[in-house]
Design an enzyme around this catalytic site. Structure first.
Site: not given
Ligand code: IMP
Ligand code: MG
Length: 180
Positions: A98-99, A102, A151, A164
């Site tokens: 994963e990148d 959050d 963010f 990206r």
């Molecule tokens: P989660 O389901 O809230 O954990 O969201 C994860 C996904 O949200 C990541 O794979 C990203 O694509 C996106 N995301 C969450 N925070 C950021 C950020 O600070 N910058 C860019 N994308 C984010």
């Molecule tokens: Mg993502």
């Protein structure tokens, strides 16, 4: 593009060094095993490409695409598979890439989905984690950097599909997403 970045949080050199460390750790942990790396499209692609070359084990790579934020900066909690794997999961050692984690909602869904396909093992590797934002508990095996609640964009991470290709992780100026 650069003018939209408030400051650099993690430099390209810091990312490179940490990716090599993670690669070394994964190489050690998977001694005698073959890995199936599963990248979560699209944010994980750049991290995964670098990480894969730091892992000295036999591996295959595959990708999954699931719904995420769209134009907003907050997770909806609604997760849907847009592109499924081509590879069979059963009996294999899965390493999810994963990148960023959050809220954890996306990954929580993904791990359950992968586990239902009877893998030999499942581990999670994320470049970034924002623990302050967690809504569900997910166990992360490999974590590149823990970051505060900003963010961020770059090195695969986007806002509205942009940024990206920045080689570093930068904090996006709030006015960029607040005006949207
Ligand atoms: P989660 O389901 O809230 O954990 O969201 C994860 C996904 O949200 C990541 O794979 C990203 O694509 C996106 N995301 C969450 N925070 C950021 C950020 O600070 N910058 C860019 N994308 C984010
Ligand atoms: Mg993502």
């Amino acid at each position: 593009m650069l003018k939209d970045v408030e400051r650099i949080l993690i430099t390209s050199e810091e990312i490179g060094a940490r990716v090599r460390e993670l690669g070394q750790q994964i190489t050690n942990d998977y001694a005698g095993q073959e890995i199936l790396m599963i990248g979560v499209l699209r944010g994980a692609v750049i991290f995964m490409a670098d990480l894969a070359r730091s892992i000295k084990r036999p591996m295959d790579i595959d990708f999954m695409a699931i719904t995420s934020y769209g134009l907003s900066t907050n997770s909806s909690g609604v997760v849907r598979i847009i592109k499924d794997l081509d590879e069979v999961v059963e009996g294999r050692h899965i390493l999810i890439i994963e990148d960023i984690i959050d809220s954890g909602l996306t990954l929580n869904y993904l791990v359950d989905n992968i586990k239902s396909r009877k893998p030999a093992s499942v581990r999670i590797c994320t470049l970034l984690s924002k623990p302050d934002r967690r809504k569900v508990n997910v166990t992360v095996d490999y974590n590149g950097f823990i970051i505060p609640d900003h963010f961020v964009v770059g090195y695969g991470l986007d806002y509205a599909g942009k940024y990206r290709n920045l080689p570093f992780i930068g904090v996006l100026k709030p006015e960029i997403y607040q005006k949207g």
